[in-house]
Design a protein around this motif. Sequence first.
Motif, mmCIF file in Angstrom:
data_model
loop_
_atom_site.group_PDB
_atom_site.id
_atom_site.type_symbol
_atom_site.label_atom_id
_atom_site.label_comp_id
_atom_site.label_asym_id
_atom_site.label_seq_id
_atom_site.Cartn_x
_atom_site.Cartn_y
_atom_site.Cartn_z
ATOM 1 N N PRO A 24 45.975 39.103 13.399
ATOM 2 C CA PRO A 24 46.408 39.261 14.154
ATOM 3 C C PRO A 24 46.387 40.767 14.563
ATOM 4 C CG PRO A 24 47.150 39.121 12.165
ATOM 5 C CD PRO A 24 46.094 38.712 12.476
ATOM 6 N N LEU A 97 48.782 31.874 26.564
ATOM 7 C CA LEU A 97 49.098 32.949 25.329
ATOM 8 C C LEU A 97 49.621 32.495 24.331
ATOM 9 C CD1 LEU A 97 49.325 36.111 25.237
ATOM 10 C CD2 LEU A 97 50.902 36.179 26.873
ATOM 11 N N ASP A 98 50.848 31.616 24.790
ATOM 12 C CA ASP A 98 52.360 31.587 23.890
ATOM 13 C C ASP A 98 51.313 30.371 22.697
ATOM 14 O OD1 ASP A 98 53.781 32.012 25.306
ATOM 15 O OD2 ASP A 98 55.185 29.760 26.340
ATOM 16 N N LEU A 101 49.546 33.347 20.536
ATOM 17 C CA LEU A 101 50.232 34.458 20.170
ATOM 18 C C LEU A 101 50.960 33.371 18.547
ATOM 19 C CD1 LEU A 101 51.569 36.536 22.647
ATOM 20 C CD2 LEU A 101 49.926 37.208 21.398
ATOM 21 N N ASP A 107 48.285 40.617 18.952
ATOM 22 C CA ASP A 107 48.840 40.930 18.182
ATOM 23 C C ASP A 107 49.419 41.222 20.131
ATOM 24 O OD1 ASP A 107 50.491 43.071 18.619
ATOM 25 O OD2 ASP A 107 49.225 44.759 18.041
ATOM 26 N N PRO A 108 50.856 40.783 20.220
ATOM 27 C CA PRO A 108 51.767 40.593 20.539
ATOM 28 C C PRO A 108 51.595 41.570 21.375
ATOM 29 C CG PRO A 108 52.886 39.823 18.655
ATOM 30 C CD PRO A 108 51.591 40.104 19.091
ATOM 31 N N GLU A 109 51.893 42.872 21.079
ATOM 32 C CA GLU A 109 51.916 44.060 22.275
ATOM 33 C C GLU A 109 50.351 45.017 22.398
ATOM 34 O OE1 GLU A 109 54.606 45.827 22.351
ATOM 35 O OE2 GLU A 109 55.550 43.521 20.941
ATOM 36 N N VAL A 111 48.524 43.399 24.936
ATOM 37 C CA VAL A 111 47.888 41.399 25.748
ATOM 38 C C VAL A 111 47.461 42.161 27.395
ATOM 39 C CG1 VAL A 111 48.475 39.402 26.948
ATOM 40 C CG2 VAL A 111 49.299 40.585 24.691
ATOM 41 N N GLU A 130 54.641 37.652 34.007
ATOM 42 C CA GLU A 130 55.046 37.038 32.391
ATOM 43 C C GLU A 130 54.737 38.561 32.108
ATOM 44 O OE1 GLU A 130 56.265 37.482 29.696
ATOM 45 O OE2 GLU A 130 55.988 34.909 30.066
ATOM 46 N N ARG A 132 55.106 40.112 28.857
ATOM 47 C CA ARG A 132 53.780 40.051 28.212
ATOM 48 C C ARG A 132 52.398 41.043 28.212
ATOM 49 N NH1 ARG A 132 54.643 34.846 24.634
ATOM 50 N NH2 ARG A 132 54.406 34.034 27.067
#
Length: 235
Positions: A24, A97-98, A101, A107-109, A111, A130, A132
């Motif tokens: 992650p 992407l969903d 994650l 790591d969602p931060e 992207v 989007e 993100r």
Amino acid sequence: MVDRRTFLGSVAASLLPSHSMGDPSRAVIFWFYTSEAMGISDCPVSDSRFVVASADLPCHGRDIRSGEPPELKGWRYRLERNEDLFGAFTSRCIERLDQLLAAGEADPERVFVGGVSRGAFAAFHLALRERRFKSVIGLSPVVDLSDLSEFEGYAGETGALHQRADALGYVSTFLSIQSHDERVRTRSTIALADEIIRTHPPPVDVTLRVEAGSGHTVTSQMRNAASAWIVARLR
């Protein structure tokens, strides 16, 4: 070797595998060129710190529809029929992407999204839809479809990026182009960077790199600079 995984939707994504699948702490980068396979192979970063994903652009690869012209002529064909050019493409990318994650693979931060030429145009439109996607990279980018010969005489909406420059001020942006690129217009890329800075309150994170040269191409120096810019944002 490319591990091709089919995600939601009819257009497959490709992921570049590493020895740390499921880590992650890795970043995600979506990279677009023409087809999904070309996007994967073209991405300027490919080491184990990244999950690399891609998808066919509209009217490319498996998104070519019977009865309509392929590639950029297909873009014009769809726009002339009032179709949302990036609607289905955006939905598929967000679904991918969903899943990445949700599986804890990145790591969602961290992207990223980027691409080359028309792929860069698609990348910027994805970032606009989007939030993100926190960093966007455009190498020799199409900024306005009206700059392209395929759109000569077209009077409709062209999705010009400078019209959304205020929204692009929220993401970190890297732009690079040859000093004399007549295909996508060097001046359009320069004007986009200027418009992002002008329309958004500081601080604005925009890097513009104009490389001495002519023609519509991406050099190894441009790729290396993009790679260094991406890696610097992992720290």
